[in-house]
Scaffold this active site. Structure first.
Site, short mmCIF file in Angstrom:
data_model
loop_
_atom_site.label_atom_id
_atom_site.label_comp_id
_atom_site.label_asym_id
_atom_site.label_seq_id
_atom_site.Cartn_x
_atom_site.Cartn_y
_atom_site.Cartn_z
N ASP A 34 -1.12 1.19 -3.98
CA ASP A 34 -1.93 0.12 -4.56
C ASP A 34 -3.26 0.62 -5.09
O ASP A 34 -4.07 -0.17 -5.56
CB ASP A 34 -2.13 -1.03 -3.57
CG ASP A 34 -3.08 -0.68 -2.43
OD1 ASP A 34 -3.13 0.50 -2.04
OD2 ASP A 34 -3.78 -1.59 -1.94
N ASP A 76 -2.54 6.22 -3.69
CA ASP A 76 -1.45 5.57 -2.97
C ASP A 76 -0.89 4.43 -3.81
O ASP A 76 -1.31 4.21 -4.94
CB ASP A 76 -1.92 5.09 -1.59
CG ASP A 76 -2.91 3.94 -1.66
OD1 ASP A 76 -3.62 3.83 -2.70
OD2 ASP A 76 -3.00 3.15 -0.71
N SER A 122 0.81 -1.21 0.00
CA SER A 122 0.00 0.00 0.00
C SER A 122 0.85 1.27 0.00
O SER A 122 1.60 1.52 -0.92
CB SER A 122 -0.95 -0.04 1.19
OG SER A 122 -1.89 1.02 1.14
N ASP A 134 -6.00 1.97 -3.68
CA ASP A 134 -7.29 1.83 -3.01
C ASP A 134 -7.66 3.06 -2.19
O ASP A 134 -8.71 3.09 -1.56
CB ASP A 134 -7.36 0.57 -2.15
CG ASP A 134 -6.38 0.56 -0.98
OD1 ASP A 134 -5.56 1.50 -0.86
OD2 ASP A 134 -6.43 -0.39 -0.18
#
Length: 456
Positions: free
Chosen positions: A248, A246, A101, A250
């Site tokens: 990843d 960010d 992340s 999400d």
């Protein structure tokens, strides 16, 4: 207490703490737990972000899945919410995202999703750990024609792009003008290609930065955790809005035309207003976490909205939404869940909903953000060994200091202490009207936690 999984899957330093051997075990045990009720060879999707360790972790996961007898579809570099969406779209039995992340490149992680495209609950993570520790893994070995096979399915990203075209094409075509320009920061992460595809397909004019990943620059001084570059980029070029994803993909944060941050709490206020007026906010309720700003509480109260609070973590927000039938929830960090669209935080979806609100009301981003007053908030991290993160609760000197600070703040602020779910930290968050006071209080509490932790 779980040994490997935290609040957002497993997250550790790649190839040291998150070794290929551990990943292999996690894959094999996970394939068993998530597919033991099926009567066919399970199909599992794997997506990853741009970290240098991504292909290493991916290879170990593939080996574990194939060894169990699961078939694998490799999606390549792709945002977490795209994996969640495709899991449901393709009726896969489970999926995995390999990402840490917002963390720096040396970390990597593993997040499991169920066949419904949702992060698996704590109970299933605990069951996976039990299988890993039980010595049963050798029994879960496929032989002969039962061994699984893998295939690359990189073109499936286009299904995710079509999802946005299907839901936003008409609105954007009618409403977005030629002089409306968005600055995009993809954090050199999983959205670095697909964000451009989506914005281009919808005809939204954009300029993009930090979309040249090299394996080690993911989240480095960019993206949703480092907004300084985007603020400068938007203001110096006079763009209408800045969007930061960010690593990843999400989560999403924004900056207005003046370079002011629009965090997750502000977006929840803006989007709850929009959805309520569209009769799309179920039960007039917003779900947030205990970390959300007091300003969101006050905004909801003044606008006849219900605000439900959960533990920190978008999985707990989602659980509350599913249990009670709510459609909007999220975190201050920019995880926003629109349950009518996707059962996970989705940065690109959030940014498009924000743009849709701007064009609907014909207002600048700063005007939309002005509907909520945000209290000053200070977050200080106390470095504490992983196995000592919860011991502050048992220390009388620390608990006494916390009580004294709470008394000083009374009804004009609050103190929230919580161990990090993914890092060796205790997070000390204070909120109040006087930024200097709460900063001093937060530092004092963090320092005593660090100092005392060395004696435990």
């Amino acid at each position: 207490m779980r040994k490997y999984f935290g609040t957002d899957g497993i997250r550790r330093i790649a190839n040291i703490e998150l070794s290929p051997e551990l990943v292999y075990k996690v894959a094999k045990a996970g394939a068993y737990v998530l597919s033991k009720h099926t009567d066919h060879a399970p199909t599992i999707l794997i997506g990853r972000d741009t970290r240098i360790s991504g292909t290493l972790i991916e290879s170990a996961m593939v080996a574990g899945f194939l060894s169990y007898g699961a078939n694998v579809k490799l999606l390549g570099v792709i945002p977490t919410p795209a994996v969640a969406y495709l899991t449901r779209k393709l009726n896969a039995d489970a999926s995995v995202v390999i990402s840490a992340s917002h963390n720096t490149y040396e970390f990597n992680g593993i997040k499991y999703f169920s066949n419904k495209g949702m992060k698996i609950p704590d109970t299933l993570e605990e069951e996976i750990e039990e299988v890993m520790e039980s010595g049963k893994l050798e029994e879960l070995t496929a032989v002969n024609d039962k061994i699984g096979v893998s295939e690359y399915c990189l073109d499936l990203i286009d299904e995710y792009v079509y999802f946005f075209r299907k839901n936003f094409d008409d609105d954007m075509e009618k409403l977005v003008s030629d002089d409306f320009i968005v600055g995009l920061d993809t954090a050199n992460g999983a959205t670095y290609k697909v964000a451009e595809k989506v914005f281009k397909s919808l005809g939204i004019k954009y300029k993009i930065i930090n979309n040249n990943p090299n394996g080690i620059n993911i989240n480095k001084d960019c993206g949703s955790t480092h907004l300084e570059m985007l603020k400068e980029y938007v203001t110096s070029n006079k763009y209408n809005l800045g969007i930061a994803y960010d690593g990843d993909g999400d989560r999403c944060l924004a900056v207005d035309e003046n370079g002011n941050e629009i965090n997750g709490d502000i977006m929840l206020a803006i989007l709850s207003k929009y959805l309520k007026e569209e009769n799309a906010l179920k039960k007039d309720t917003v779900v947030a976490t205990v970390m959300s700003n007091l300003g969101l509480d006050i905004y909801c109260k003044n606008n006849n909205l219900n605000l439900e609070k959960t533990n920190v973590g978008d999985r707990y927000v989602l659980e509350e939404m599913l249990n009670k039938g709510y459609t909007l929830g999220g975190e201050q960090s920019g995880h926003i869940i629109f349950l009518d669209y996707n059962p996970t935080g989705d940065g690109i979806l959030t940014s498009l909903m924000l743009i849709r609100s701007m064009v609907k009301y014909n207002k600048k981003a700063s005007e939309l953000a002005s509907i909520i007053d945000i209290y000053p908030q200070v977050l200080v991290n106390a470095k504490v060994a992983l196995d000592k993160k919860y011991l502050y609760k048992e220390d009388s000197e620390i608990t006494k200091m916390i009580q004294e600070v709470e008394e000083k703040l009374k009804n004009e602020g609050r103190v929230l202490i919580r161990p990090s779910g993914t890092e060796p930290l205790v997070r000390v968050m204070l909120e109040g009207k006087n930024i200097d006071k709460i900063t001093q209080y937060a530092n004092d509490i963090a320092q005593i936690i660090e100092k005392k932790s060395n004696l435990w």
